[in-house]
Design a protein around this motif. Structure first.
Motif, PDB file in Angstrom:
ATOM      1  N   PRO A  26      21.266 -42.222  16.003  1.00  0.00           N
ATOM      2  CA  PRO A  26      21.655 -43.590  16.401  1.00  0.00           C
ATOM      3  C   PRO A  26      22.370 -44.336  15.276  1.00  0.00           C
ATOM      4  O   PRO A  26      22.125 -44.092  14.091  1.00  0.00           O
ATOM      5  CB  PRO A  26      20.310 -44.261  16.717  1.00  0.00           C
ATOM      6  CG  PRO A  26      19.356 -43.141  16.957  1.00  0.00           C
ATOM      7  CD  PRO A  26      19.804 -42.010  16.091  1.00  0.00           C
ATOM      8  N   ILE A  29      18.680 -47.852  13.390  1.00  0.00           N
ATOM      9  CA  ILE A  29      17.279 -47.603  13.723  1.00  0.00           C
ATOM     10  C   ILE A  29      16.382 -48.544  12.933  1.00  0.00           C
ATOM     11  O   ILE A  29      16.787 -49.091  11.893  1.00  0.00           O
ATOM     12  CB  ILE A  29      16.845 -46.142  13.447  1.00  0.00           C
ATOM     13  CG1 ILE A  29      16.749 -45.874  11.931  1.00  0.00           C
ATOM     14  CG2 ILE A  29      17.771 -45.145  14.123  1.00  0.00           C
ATOM     15  CD1 ILE A  29      16.027 -44.588  11.574  1.00  0.00           C
ATOM     16  N   GLN A 146      17.152 -48.135  17.777  1.00  0.00           N
ATOM     17  CA  GLN A 146      16.087 -47.218  18.152  1.00  0.00           C
ATOM     18  C   GLN A 146      14.924 -47.479  17.190  1.00  0.00           C
ATOM     19  O   GLN A 146      15.126 -47.567  15.982  1.00  0.00           O
ATOM     20  CB  GLN A 146      16.554 -45.771  18.037  1.00  0.00           C
ATOM     21  CG  GLN A 146      17.664 -45.384  18.999  1.00  0.00           C
ATOM     22  CD  GLN A 146      17.175 -45.340  20.433  1.00  0.00           C
ATOM     23  OE1 GLN A 146      16.075 -44.875  20.705  1.00  0.00           O
ATOM     24  NE2 GLN A 146      18.004 -45.829  21.348  1.00  0.00           N
ATOM     25  N   TYR A 148      11.254 -46.500  15.489  1.00  0.00           N
ATOM     26  CA  TYR A 148      10.351 -45.389  15.192  1.00  0.00           C
ATOM     27  C   TYR A 148       9.215 -45.906  14.315  1.00  0.00           C
ATOM     28  O   TYR A 148       9.454 -46.577  13.311  1.00  0.00           O
ATOM     29  CB  TYR A 148      11.086 -44.266  14.457  1.00  0.00           C
ATOM     30  CG  TYR A 148      12.231 -43.680  15.243  1.00  0.00           C
ATOM     31  CD1 TYR A 148      12.032 -42.608  16.104  1.00  0.00           C
ATOM     32  CD2 TYR A 148      13.523 -44.213  15.127  1.00  0.00           C
ATOM     33  CE1 TYR A 148      13.088 -42.068  16.835  1.00  0.00           C
ATOM     34  CE2 TYR A 148      14.581 -43.678  15.852  1.00  0.00           C
ATOM     35  CZ  TYR A 148      14.357 -42.612  16.708  1.00  0.00           C
ATOM     36  OH  TYR A 148      15.401 -42.084  17.427  1.00  0.00           O
TER      37      TYR A 148
END
Length: 314
Positions: A26, A29, A146, A148
């Motif tokens: 991406p 992130i 994104q 995480y």
């Protein structure tokens, strides 16, 4: 640092490897996790692999931004400089990685100013935002990234970290480190290397051991000494709780294998012998009260004085 010297987070690192290999990583992130969990290391590993490098070190096209030393947050002015850097061409190849530390400490104005850049960075530019908590990151920022989350390491992973990095073989010392780390490798480093934390531990245990004999002047001196470590108030309260907790457990069970402060076992035994279960539980209440006041920014020296007097009066 070699990639094989990174500990834990195997699943998420494998996922990143696949994304990089397939050129599907991406453009932006968020790496979220507690301080010391490994966010910076993972970010540098990602950057090194995107740049097609074989190890983690400084590279011209890996740019890291942190809060300035005299500031408490990342301001709009600093964000503008980050955006300028984002829009500069890579120095060595076709890719460039921008790592922004403490994204959750960026002002709302700064986050809003950064939105468009996060959404549409130049081709070949990857933005990695590091934060301890997502709660202070705007939803508009999170929706463009994104996300995480890095979880705490398990016991085997922390043991491996301790063994390889510090070559410690004494089981009592290892178990103390396991307890204090709570799955966060950075806390092992702090416990072993941070002189302030070592000094705080000694101040705390000495205060508990001698609390009945401290006159008001000595209590004020102790409170002022603790107040010198302004940013470590949470650790100070935690050390009080952990010592008292160990004394409670040892008093009830007599089993040292259940203790956290195994390197201070003699001091724990003395505390257990000096105070009753009721007194030790009252001490915990006093520390919890002090911690609550510190969390709400009540005067720090005054809070420590009050907490120490409450402990003395149990």
């Amino acid at each position: 640092m070699k990639f094989e010297n990174i500990f834990g987070h195997e699943d998420i690192r494998t996922q990143f490897d696949e994304l990089i290999k397939n050129k599907r990583f991406p453009h932006a992130i968020i790496l979220c996790g507690e301080d010391g969990i490994g966010k910076s290391v993972i970010a540098r590993e990602i950057a090194s692999k995107i740049l097609n490098k074989s190890e983690i070190r400084e590279y011209a096209d890996l740019i890291e931004w942190k809060i300035l030393n005299d500031k408490k947050s990342i301001s709009v002015d600093q964000v503008r400089k980050i955006i300028e850097e984002v829009n500069k061409k890579p120095y060595e190849g076709n890719n460039k990685i921008i790592v922004v530390h403490d994204m959750d400490s960026m002002t709302i104005q700064g986050q809003n100013a950064f939105l468009k850049t996060i959404e549409e960075p130049p081709v070949g530019v990857y933005i990695i935002l590091l934060c301890k908590s997502q709660n202070r990151v705007l939803d508009t920022v999170k929706s463009r990234c994104q996300i995480y989350k890095l979880n705490r390491l398990n016991e085997d992973e922390i043991r491996k970290f301790i063994d390889i990095k510090y070559n410690i073989t004494n089981e009592d010392e290892i178990r103390t480190l396991l307890a204090f780390s709570d799955g966060i490798p950075g806390k092992v480093d702090e416990f072993l290397n941070d002189k302030d934390l070592k000094e705080i531990r000694n101040i705390v245990i000495n205060a508990i051991l001698n609390i009945k004999n401290l006159n008001p002047k000595k209590i004020i001196e102790c409170a002022n000494k603790l107040s010198e470590y302004k940013k470590l108030w949470h650790e100070i309260c935690n050390y009080f709780i952990l010592y008292i907790r160990d004394a409670l457990i040892y008093k009830e069970t007599g089993n040292k294998d259940l203790l956290i402060n195994l390197d201070k076992i003699d001091d724990v035994k003395k505390v257990a012998s000096q105070f009753s279960m009721k007194q030790l539980n009252k001490m915990v209440e006093a520390v919890n009260y002090g911690q609550l006041n510190l969390e709400t920014n009540v005067n720090m020296p005054l809070t420590y004085v009050e907490m120490l007097f409450k402990i003395q009066e149990v």
